[in-house]
Design a protein around this motif. Structure first.
Motif, PDB file in Angstrom:
ATOM      1  N   ILE A  37      -4.008  -5.364  -3.904  1.00 44.78           N
ATOM      2  CA  ILE A  37      -3.838  -4.580  -4.910  1.00 44.78           C
ATOM      3  C   ILE A  37      -5.049  -4.136  -6.076  1.00 44.78           C
ATOM      4  N   ASP A  61       2.003  -1.357  -4.581  1.00 48.37           N
ATOM      5  CA  ASP A  61       3.299  -1.779  -4.354  1.00 48.37           C
ATOM      6  C   ASP A  61       3.588  -2.091  -3.102  1.00 48.37           C
ATOM      7  N   LYS A  64       2.075  -5.698  -2.759  1.00 45.91           N
ATOM      8  CA  LYS A  64       2.757  -6.908  -3.651  1.00 45.91           C
ATOM      9  C   LYS A  64       4.156  -7.301  -3.147  1.00 45.91           C
TER      10      LYS A  64
END
Length: 105
Positions: A37, A61, A64
């Protein structure tokens, strides 16, 4: 920090991991996702090409989400870990409710 220089980093021993080893392996996996990330977002910030930014932020994303999946798996494997994380979350919420004016306990 990428550890790609070590070709054996992802080698799993030719035996079944113990419960504690598996928990530790999941923690390492979480760290790897967080590292990814950071890298994707840093690269997105470093470019002015909006196409590239869009793709890199999308990939970040997804990573995540992987963190969340691995975190939940960690909680399944180690309920005491979930309790510790929850205590930490609650401590910050208490701080937030006092506008971060109270000392941490």
């Amino acid at each position: 920090m990428a550890i790609l220089g070590n070709p054996f980093v992802a080698t799993v021993p030719a035996r079944t991991l113990s419960a504690q080893e598996l928990i530790q392996a999941i923690r390492v996996d979480i760290a790897g996702e967080l590292e990814a990330i950071i890298g994707y977002e840093a690269h997105a910030l470093a470019t002015t090409d909006e196409r590239v930014k869009k793709v890199l932020y999308h990939i970040a994303d997804e990573e995540k989400q992987h963190v969340g999946e691995l975190q939940q798996l960690l909680y399944v494997l180690s309920p005491t870990e979930e309790q510790s994380f929850e205590k930490g979350r609650q401590a910050v919420q208490q701080q937030q409710s006092s506008n971060f004016q109270q000392p941490m306990q």
